[in-house]
Write an enzyme that holds these catalytic residues in place. Structure first.
Site, mmCIF file in Angstrom:
data_model
loop_
_atom_site.group_PDB
_atom_site.id
_atom_site.type_symbol
_atom_site.label_atom_id
_atom_site.label_comp_id
_atom_site.label_asym_id
_atom_site.label_seq_id
_atom_site.Cartn_x
_atom_site.Cartn_y
_atom_site.Cartn_z
ATOM 1 N N SER A 144 13.673 54.300 43.499
ATOM 2 C CA SER A 144 12.858 54.851 42.423
ATOM 3 C C SER A 144 13.742 55.208 41.250
ATOM 4 O O SER A 144 14.916 55.583 41.436
ATOM 5 C CB SER A 144 12.143 56.121 42.898
ATOM 6 O OG SER A 144 11.544 56.799 41.805
ATOM 7 N N TYR A 158 12.439 64.264 46.638
ATOM 8 C CA TYR A 158 12.114 62.824 46.613
ATOM 9 C C TYR A 158 13.197 62.047 45.864
ATOM 10 O O TYR A 158 13.668 61.000 46.325
ATOM 11 C CB TYR A 158 10.752 62.632 45.947
ATOM 12 C CG TYR A 158 10.348 61.195 45.737
ATOM 13 C CD1 TYR A 158 9.781 60.452 46.774
ATOM 14 C CD2 TYR A 158 10.519 60.578 44.508
ATOM 15 C CE1 TYR A 158 9.407 59.128 46.591
ATOM 16 C CE2 TYR A 158 10.147 59.255 44.312
ATOM 17 C CZ TYR A 158 9.589 58.536 45.352
ATOM 18 O OH TYR A 158 9.218 57.226 45.159
#
Length: 249
Positions: A144, A158
């Site tokens: 990501s 995350y």
């Protein structure tokens, strides 16, 4: 010609679903892994079958080692030897600053997003590596843009999990380069998927898109194109690379 067999973790929605559909169009037999939404997974399988392709839906929580081992055994029994793995399944909890993070939450994120990728990669290497009698293969890790940007005030846990995945991509690519296995990654950012709802803000992409250089969010199909290319023989001399896909951000 060996049959092309791919496993996509978290393949029932978002980027995973788009990747499954594109792989099937390219002639892969595809295992669609899901954790809870059996209906969504079966829907993808039916869509592929309607187009003349072959796919199976396989339930497993990649955070659980025994379930991962069983997943790979089922896959091989139903589709044949694995040639491609897309590590895509991931979890995200509601946005918070660091004060809102608990050990339980951090560990849940790391167990799925990091340990899960490691376990699936391990099982894939065991089957693909020349030294185990395999024919080689390709792994793509879905990271990501958060790994680069840090996701301040939203989800540091995350973001950190995806930083670990970038390191896994680098290290594993070097470890198995001589075994006929290529390992690459993609770093999507600001993609229109259901995942933002898990972070508590379904409209997150709409909120930030005006600040992106390209002035729009991305689409799962755009990320899938890159994943499928990295898996393919067209990318035969590419390993250890991570492709940024965040509209210039």
């Amino acid at each position: 010609m060996h049959k092309k067999v791919a496993l996509v973790t978290g393949g029932s929605r978002g980027i995973g679903r788009a990747t499954v559909l594109l792989l099937a169009k390219q002639g892969y037999r595809v295992a669609v892994n899901y954790i809870n939404d059996e209906q969504a997974a079966r829907h993808v399988v039916a869509e592929i079958a309607a187009g003349g392709g072959l796919a199976v839906a396989l339930q497993a929580d990649i955070a659980d080692e025994r379930q991962v081992v069983a997943l790979f055994e089922q896959l091989e029994a139903q589709l044949g030897p694995l040639t491609a793995l897309v590590n895509n399944a991931g979890i995200l909890f509601p946005q918070t600053s660091i004060e809102g993070l608990t050990a339980e939450r951090i560990n849940r994120v790391l167990t799925t997003n990091v340990t899960g990728y490691f376990l699936c990669s391990r099982e894939a290497v065991k089957r693909m590596a020349f030294r185990h009698g395999g024919n080689g293969g390709s792994i793509v890790n879905v990271s990501s843009a958060a790994a680069r940007l840090g996701a301040p005030g939203e989800y540091l846990d995350y973001a950190a999990s995806k930083g670990a995945i970038d390191t896994l991509t680098t290290g594993l690519s070097l470890e198995v380069a001589g075994e006929g296995i290529r390992v690459n990654g993609v770093r999507p950012g600001f993609i229109h998927t259901e995942m933002h709802a898990s972070g508590g803000e379904p409209g997150r992409v709409e909120r930030v898109q005006s600040s992106l250089p390209m002035k729009r969010g991305g689409h799962p199909q755009e990320v899938a194109q890159a994943i499928v290319w990295l898996l393919s023989d067209s990318a035969s001399y590419v390993t250890g690379s991570v492709l940024d896909m965040a509209g210039g951000k």
